[in-house]
Design a protein around this motif. Structure first.
Motif, PDB file in Angstrom:
ATOM      1  N   VAL A  37      -2.569   5.707  -1.767  1.00 24.50           N
ATOM      2  CA  VAL A  37      -3.305   4.509  -1.362  1.00 24.50           C
ATOM      3  C   VAL A  37      -3.076   3.392  -2.373  1.00 24.50           C
ATOM      4  O   VAL A  37      -3.109   3.631  -3.583  1.00 24.50           O
ATOM      5  CB  VAL A  37      -4.825   4.816  -1.248  1.00 24.50           C
ATOM      6  N   VAL A  38      -2.832   2.198  -1.848  1.00 25.04           N
ATOM      7  CA  VAL A  38      -2.668   1.009  -2.693  1.00 25.04           C
ATOM      8  C   VAL A  38      -3.725  -0.020  -2.300  1.00 25.04           C
ATOM      9  O   VAL A  38      -3.898  -0.314  -1.108  1.00 25.04           O
ATOM     10  CB  VAL A  38      -1.260   0.391  -2.533  1.00 25.04           C
ATOM     11  N   ARG A  39      -4.469  -0.535  -3.285  1.00 25.99           N
ATOM     12  CA  ARG A  39      -5.467  -1.567  -3.026  1.00 25.99           C
ATOM     13  C   ARG A  39      -4.828  -2.929  -3.253  1.00 25.99           C
ATOM     14  O   ARG A  39      -4.215  -3.180  -4.294  1.00 25.99           O
ATOM     15  CB  ARG A  39      -6.675  -1.391  -3.944  1.00 25.99           C
ATOM     16  N   VAL A  40      -4.967  -3.802  -2.270  1.00 25.34           N
ATOM     17  CA  VAL A  40      -4.319  -5.112  -2.298  1.00 25.34           C
ATOM     18  C   VAL A  40      -5.363  -6.212  -2.136  1.00 25.34           C
ATOM     19  O   VAL A  40      -6.266  -6.095  -1.301  1.00 25.34           O
ATOM     20  CB  VAL A  40      -3.266  -5.229  -1.174  1.00 25.34           C
ATOM     21  N   GLU A  41      -5.249  -7.273  -2.937  1.00 30.53           N
ATOM     22  CA  GLU A  41      -6.125  -8.432  -2.825  1.00 30.53           C
ATOM     23  C   GLU A  41      -5.303  -9.685  -2.567  1.00 30.53           C
ATOM     24  O   GLU A  41      -4.184  -9.825  -3.090  1.00 30.53           O
ATOM     25  CB  GLU A  41      -6.952  -8.618  -4.100  1.00 30.53           C
ATOM     26  N   SER A  42      -5.855 -10.551  -1.759  1.00 31.96           N
ATOM     27  CA  SER A  42      -5.176 -11.809  -1.454  1.00 31.96           C
ATOM     28  C   SER A  42      -5.256 -12.737  -2.662  1.00 31.96           C
ATOM     29  O   SER A  42      -6.288 -12.833  -3.331  1.00 31.96           O
ATOM     30  CB  SER A  42      -5.844 -12.479  -0.251  1.00 31.96           C
ATOM     31  N   GLU A  43      -4.161 -13.446  -2.942  1.00 33.24           N
ATOM     32  CA  GLU A  43      -4.110 -14.392  -4.070  1.00 33.24           C
ATOM     33  C   GLU A  43      -3.211 -15.548  -3.679  1.00 33.24           C
ATOM     34  O   GLU A  43      -1.997 -15.405  -3.557  1.00 33.24           O
ATOM     35  CB  GLU A  43      -3.590 -13.696  -5.326  1.00 33.24           C
ATOM     36  N   ALA A  44      -3.855 -16.688  -3.501  1.00 33.91           N
ATOM     37  CA  ALA A  44      -3.113 -17.848  -2.990  1.00 33.91           C
ATOM     38  C   ALA A  44      -2.029 -18.318  -3.943  1.00 33.91           C
ATOM     39  O   ALA A  44      -0.982 -18.821  -3.526  1.00 33.91           O
ATOM     40  CB  ALA A  44      -4.086 -18.983  -2.697  1.00 33.91           C
ATOM     41  N   ASP A  45      -2.270 -18.200  -5.277  1.00 32.09           N
ATOM     42  CA  ASP A  45      -1.308 -18.709  -6.255  1.00 32.09           C
ATOM     43  C   ASP A  45      -0.101 -17.807  -6.436  1.00 32.09           C
ATOM     44  O   ASP A  45       0.894 -18.184  -7.049  1.00 32.09           O
ATOM     45  CB  ASP A  45      -2.005 -18.899  -7.609  1.00 32.09           C
ATOM     46  N   ASN A  46      -0.188 -16.593  -5.923  1.00 27.27           N
ATOM     47  CA  ASN A  46       0.914 -15.651  -6.074  1.00 27.27           C
ATOM     48  C   ASN A  46       1.969 -15.936  -5.025  1.00 27.27           C
ATOM     49  O   ASN A  46       1.652 -16.155  -3.858  1.00 27.27           O
ATOM     50  CB  ASN A  46       0.384 -14.217  -5.915  1.00 27.27           C
ATOM     51  N   PRO A  47       3.264 -15.955  -5.428  1.00 24.72           N
ATOM     52  CA  PRO A  47       4.336 -16.256  -4.455  1.00 24.72           C
ATOM     53  C   PRO A  47       4.302 -15.352  -3.233  1.00 24.72           C
ATOM     54  O   PRO A  47       4.617 -15.773  -2.127  1.00 24.72           O
ATOM     55  CB  PRO A  47       5.613 -16.053  -5.275  1.00 24.72           C
ATOM     56  N   GLY A  48       3.899 -14.122  -3.414  1.00 23.70           N
ATOM     57  CA  GLY A  48       3.851 -13.199  -2.284  1.00 23.70           C
ATOM     58  C   GLY A  48       2.547 -13.272  -1.520  1.00 23.70           C
ATOM     59  O   GLY A  48       2.423 -12.668  -0.462  1.00 23.70           O
ATOM     60  N   GLY A  49       1.553 -13.960  -2.057  1.00 29.50           N
ATOM     61  CA  GLY A  49       0.271 -14.089  -1.385  1.00 29.50           C
ATOM     62  C   GLY A  49      -0.680 -12.948  -1.635  1.00 29.50           C
ATOM     63  O   GLY A  49      -1.778 -12.918  -1.099  1.00 29.50           O
ATOM     64  N   ALA A  94      -3.533   1.595  -7.578  1.00 29.48           N
ATOM     65  CA  ALA A  94      -2.724   2.564  -6.828  1.00 29.48           C
ATOM     66  C   ALA A  94      -3.277   3.966  -7.078  1.00 29.48           C
ATOM     67  O   ALA A  94      -3.462   4.368  -8.233  1.00 29.48           O
ATOM     68  CB  ALA A  94      -1.262   2.491  -7.243  1.00 29.48           C
ATOM     69  N   LEU A  95      -3.584   4.662  -6.025  1.00 30.42           N
ATOM     70  CA  LEU A  95      -4.133   6.013  -6.115  1.00 30.42           C
ATOM     71  C   LEU A  95      -3.184   6.999  -5.468  1.00 30.42           C
ATOM     72  O   LEU A  95      -2.807   6.840  -4.299  1.00 30.42           O
ATOM     73  CB  LEU A  95      -5.495   6.095  -5.424  1.00 30.42           C
ATOM     74  N   LEU A  96      -2.783   7.998  -6.227  1.00 32.25           N
ATOM     75  CA  LEU A  96      -1.913   9.033  -5.678  1.00 32.25           C
ATOM     76  C   LEU A  96      -2.735  10.009  -4.853  1.00 32.25           C
ATOM     77  O   LEU A  96      -3.870  10.342  -5.208  1.00 32.25           O
ATOM     78  CB  LEU A  96      -1.195   9.778  -6.798  1.00 32.25           C
ATOM     79  N   GLY A  97      -2.160  10.465  -3.759  1.00 36.75           N
ATOM     80  CA  GLY A  97      -2.827  11.470  -2.942  1.00 36.75           C
ATOM     81  C   GLY A  97      -2.865  12.812  -3.646  1.00 36.75           C
ATOM     82  O   GLY A  97      -2.148  13.027  -4.637  1.00 36.75           O
ATOM     83  N   PRO A  98      -3.684  13.741  -3.190  1.00 37.05           N
ATOM     84  CA  PRO A  98      -3.794  15.053  -3.842  1.00 37.05           C
ATOM     85  C   PRO A  98      -2.510  15.857  -3.716  1.00 37.05           C
ATOM     86  O   PRO A  98      -1.760  15.704  -2.750  1.00 37.05           O
ATOM     87  CB  PRO A  98      -4.941  15.719  -3.080  1.00 37.05           C
ATOM     88  N   ASN A  99      -2.262  16.693  -4.722  1.00 32.67           N
ATOM     89  CA  ASN A  99      -1.101  17.573  -4.631  1.00 32.67           C
ATOM     90  C   ASN A  99      -1.498  18.866  -3.932  1.00 32.67           C
ATOM     91  O   ASN A  99      -2.652  19.062  -3.524  1.00 32.67           O
ATOM     92  CB  ASN A  99      -0.503  17.840  -6.019  1.00 32.67           C
TER      93      ASN A  99
END
Length: 515
Positions: free
Chosen positions: A432-444, A450-455
């Protein structure tokens, strides 16, 4: 040499003996084979015995030294005349009943319930019936291997589902550890992986293929005639593979049995079923036997080698009673089977290993007979179409510049479905990856976490399995096999155990490989 082959060899000896008498069966008014009517009248059914049978048919007159009546009351052949040992006698009825050499053998899909104690009980109580397990992922395969350490050596370990190199390597190692492992191909590409890895690990695999049957029917479950139709097609595929040179041994019917949800026992209902478990298994076995006999193909699997006809009958009666949940009848047949085998052991016709197995079976049945029965509860369902009603999802052509990678997204899966699906096949939660919006970032956007799933080990602990104990059990099994195979310095054992330990820290999901 199998029991049937021994029968054939012994029968050949009898047929070639020069002094065999001709059977005194003749027809006509003057023919008199049976004793006087008065003597026959004295033979009450309740008092019948092998000696009376011998007297009635005058076997002692025309039979010696090659024919007699066995303790079971059947005609038996003495291939060596008076020198024939009790264990060398050939029961003609047993030969007649030996025409079908297969048996119905169950396999429990681990994905239905991966709980440690459930699986251990299934293996424990299913051991006398060679009941096996089916795994669909690496964690499931690990727990199935561990639980089957205490199961029957003939129990099947079926490896289904899509596979990567790690999954196949683990399945091959299971084969090396003397598990009765079968790798079932889902895709053509898996064959290449199995060949490559089996050569690398120096392990001869046993493989199966999944057949997509063309048999279709109306209704959700149908009747036994529908089962017979599908099994007939599967049996023809089996026979064709044999004809093409494949060394086929097993037909895995697969799938689950229908459940009579509404109690109507109607074959035309989507939520009912019109046949019993006994009718289902009888239909499967009879259909396979009929097709194989017509094609002159050896039947899949083996029968209860080493037991005489009456003992096999008791065993099958015991099995049927167990399927019905009739504990008292189970105990009755277990007692009769044990007594029969004790008599055979005293005669020198049964080995001490076989007697020990019967004693173990009797003990398990005795314990189970005093426990209350349980009723399984099960629901099932599926989504057969995508949004818009399409049964398949169109995809773009693969871009060669991206090494064949293609990303798919799943949307609006639902909170409950996502949580429940994580345990299915013990795949667990994805990364799982947590993503936040950021207007100043070129990618937005920016990735904040980042959380790895269980093994595999993590998921097994959730279901109350203990990875450390499992590794030790595998090590012990490898040491026992190494001692037999000549691994005196223990290096091969250590390498094998160390390789297995690696799988507990691996990711349960499949890993794509570029070609």
């Amino acid at each position: 040499m199998s029991v049937l082959e021994q029968f054939i060899d012994d029968a050949t000896l009898v047929a070639s003996a020069p002094s065999l008498p001709v059977l005194p069966f003749c027809f006509g008014a003057k023919a008199k084979v049976f004793p006087d009517d008065a003597a026959v009248a004295n033979f009450e059914k309740s008092d019948w015995s092998p000696s009376l049978s011998s007297t009635l048919y005058r076997v002692d007159g025309w039979g010696p030294p090659y024919f007699s009546v066995s303790s079971s009351g059947n005609i038996s052949i003495l291939p060596h005349g008076k020198e024939t040992m009790p264990s060398q006698e050939i029961d003609l009825l047993e030969i007649t009943k030996k025409v079908y050499g297969a048996t119905y053998q169950g396999v429990f899909p681990v994905k239905c319930n991966q709980d440690r104690f459930i699986i251990e009980d299934i293996v424990k109580f299913g051991s006398p019936f060679r009941f096996g397990l089916e795994a669909g992922s690496k964690p499931e395969l690990l727990l199935a291997m561990h639980c089957l350490c205490k199961g029957s050596s003939e129990a099947l370990l079926v490896c289904n589902g899509f596979k990567d190199s790690e999954y196949i390597s683990l399945a091959l190692i299971a084969r090396k550890l003397a598990f009765n492992t079968v790798v079932v191909f889902e895709q053509e590409e898996e064959l290449d992986l199995v060949i490559e890895l089996s050569k690398k690990l120096d392990i001869r695999p046993v493989v199966g293929v999944r057949a997509k049957l063309r048999t279709r029917h109306s209704g959700h479950y149908g009747s036994t005639s529908v089962v017979a139709d599908g099994v007939s097609e599967a049996a023809q595929i089996y026979c064709e593979l044999v004809r093409l040179g494949a060394n086929m041994r097993v037909v895995d019917i697969g799938g689950g049995l229908g459940i009579d949800y509404d109690g109507s026992k109607a074959s035309n209902s989507d939520v009912s079923v019109s046949y019993t478990l006994e009718e289902y298994t009888e239909t499967v076995v009879k259909t396979l036997r009929s097709i194989c006999d017509k094609r002159s193909i050896t039947h899949p699997q083996r029968f209860l080698d080493g037991l005489q006809a009456d003992a096999r009958a008791e065993y099958m009666n015991l099995f049927s009673a167990a399927m019905r949940g009739d504990n008292n009848t189970c105990l009755l047949h277990a007692n009769q089977l044990k007594q029969h085998c004790i008599r055979r052991f005293k005669q020198g016709a049964l080995s001490i290993e076989q007697l020990a197995e019967v004693d173990g079976l009797h003990l398990k049945v005795s314990k189970a007979a005093s426990e209350p029965s349980s009723l399984p509860v099960h629901t099932d369902g599926k989504l057969a179409t995508y949004i818009g009603g399409e049964s398949s999802l169109p995809l773009h052509e693969l871009d060669g510049n991206k090494n064949g990678h293609y990303y798919l997204g799943l949307f609006l899966g639902g909170a409950y479905e996502e949580a429940q699906g994580q345990i299915h096949n013990l795949f667990g939660a994805p990364n799982v990856v947590r993503v936040e919006s950021e207007a100043d970032n070129p990618g937005g956007f920016i990735m904040t976490r980042a959380l790895l799933g269980p093994n595999c080990g993590d998921l097994l602990r959730v279901m109350r399995h203990e990875p450390k104990a499992m590794v030790e059990a595998f090590r012990h099994r490898a040491e026992e096999l190494g001692a037999v195979g000549g691994d005196q310095d223990g290096l091969a054992t250590e390498a094998l155990a160390g390789g297995l330990a690696h799988f507990f820290s691996s990711w349960p999901y499949l890993v794509s490989t570029s070609t």
